[in-house]
Design an enzyme around this catalytic site. Structure first.
Site, short mmCIF file in Angstrom:
data_model
loop_
_atom_site.label_atom_id
_atom_site.label_comp_id
_atom_site.label_asym_id
_atom_site.label_seq_id
_atom_site.Cartn_x
_atom_site.Cartn_y
_atom_site.Cartn_z
N HIS A 1 0.81 -1.22 0.00
CA HIS A 1 0.00 0.00 0.00
C HIS A 1 0.84 1.27 0.00
CE1 HIS A 1 0.36 -0.13 4.53
NE2 HIS A 1 0.34 1.18 4.38
N ASP B 1 0.04 -7.67 1.51
CA ASP B 1 0.46 -6.27 1.57
C ASP B 1 1.99 -6.19 1.68
OD1 ASP B 1 0.49 -3.53 1.73
OD2 ASP B 1 -0.32 -3.40 3.77
N GLN C 1 0.87 6.17 11.71
CA GLN C 1 1.13 6.77 10.41
C GLN C 1 2.62 7.06 10.21
OE1 GLN C 1 -1.96 7.45 11.96
NE2 GLN C 1 -2.38 5.89 10.44
N GLY C 2 3.15 6.60 9.07
CA GLY C 2 4.57 6.78 8.78
C GLY C 2 5.39 5.53 9.01
N ASP C 3 4.79 4.54 9.68
CA ASP C 3 5.49 3.29 9.93
C ASP C 3 5.16 2.22 8.89
OD1 ASP C 3 6.80 4.14 12.25
OD2 ASP C 3 5.02 3.77 13.46
N SER C 4 4.20 2.50 8.02
CA SER C 4 3.80 1.54 6.99
C SER C 4 5.00 0.93 6.29
CB SER C 4 2.94 2.22 5.94
OG SER C 4 1.65 2.45 6.40
#
Length: 272
Positions: free
Chosen positions: A83, A129, A218-221
């Protein structure tokens, strides 16, 4: 889960592709410079309830310019989340930063991408993913992180790390943060309600504290969830994927189960 529901639950990227909703990030006094928008990918999340990692502690950690995390799978290949990128194909727009915990360090290694391979089963009921980013040149002086090829290590306590938000609704970080989260069974995870009812047991693994307080955000994906193997070496068992909010009570983080896709990852890497 359905595509729309899955995208709305993505919590590891702040700007989701394909029109996905913006996810909540984590706040911290030290904020990393935000990367400029890229045609592929999205901005990811950070570790909530974490502490600063020491220089060299997790040398294979990678920060990607679209705001996601990753791990150095091979000297010229980064493993991240599907993603975080939009498609398979040539791509020179991504910059990988390696070798530092401080993104503003003059010692940082920066390498451009040349190609992206996005899992062909993403996003479907099969899960998947994960994605690979080929770098313009190998990074031979940085260790790689091996991946789990069996479910043997899909249990116990895991470590997560990233430059994402440090609290829900917060900003991206300048320094790498780390935290530990315990395994949560598929049944317990699905019982969390909401999007968790559509968990894909064969492709996803959950981790987090029952009372919340520690999580990726958020930002660790795309960053790794890892633990020590029987030989005392770090091994990646999960990839930061999604969840409802960040570190909420009864809302664990959901990670791509790496062992399920290990053969596909290896085969794709061999073709890059």
């Amino acid at each position: 889960m359905s595509t729309n529901t899955w995208f709305s639950a993505l919590k590891k990227s702040a700007i989701a592709i394909v029109g996905a909703a913006t996810m909540i990030g984590l706040a911290s006094p030290a904020t990393a410079e935000q990367p400029s928008g890229a045609p592929d990918g999205e901005v990811g999340t950070q570790v909530v309830g974490g502490t600063r990692a020491a220089q060299g502690e997790f040398p294979w950690m990678v920060r990607l310019s679209m705001g996601c995390g990753g791990a150095l799978y091979a000297p010229q290949i980064v493993l991240t989340a599907a993603h975080c990128v939009s498609r398979t194909g040539a791509n020179t727009s991504i910059t990988a930063t390696l070798g530092v915990v401080d993104l503003q360090s003059s010692s940082a290694i920066k390498v451009k991408s040349t190609y992206v391979h996005r899992s062909a089963t993403y996003p479907t009921a099969t899960g998947g993913d994960w994605a690979l980013i080929k770098l313009a040149s190998p990074v031979n002086n940085v260790p790689t992180l091996k991946i789990a090829t069996t479910k043997e290590y899909d249990n116990g306590t895991f470590t997560v790390a990233g430059w994402g938000a440090a609290s829900e609704g917060g900003a991206q970080q300048r320094y790498l943060l780390k935290a530990q989260v315990p395994f949560i069974s598929d049944s317990t995870c699905r019982a969390s309600g909401g999007s968790y009812g559509d968990l894909i047991p064969a492709a996803e693994i959950c981790a987090g504290l029952a009372n919340g307080g520690v999580d990726t955000c958020q930002g660790d994906s795309g960053g790794p969830m890892f633990r020590k193997d029987n030989a005392g070496q770090w091994i990646e068992v999960g990839i930061v994927s999604w969840g409802e909010g960040c570190a909420r009570r009864g809302k664990p983080g959901v990670y791509t189960e790496v062992s399920t896709f290990a053969k596909d990852i290896a085969a794709a890497a061999a073709r890059l």
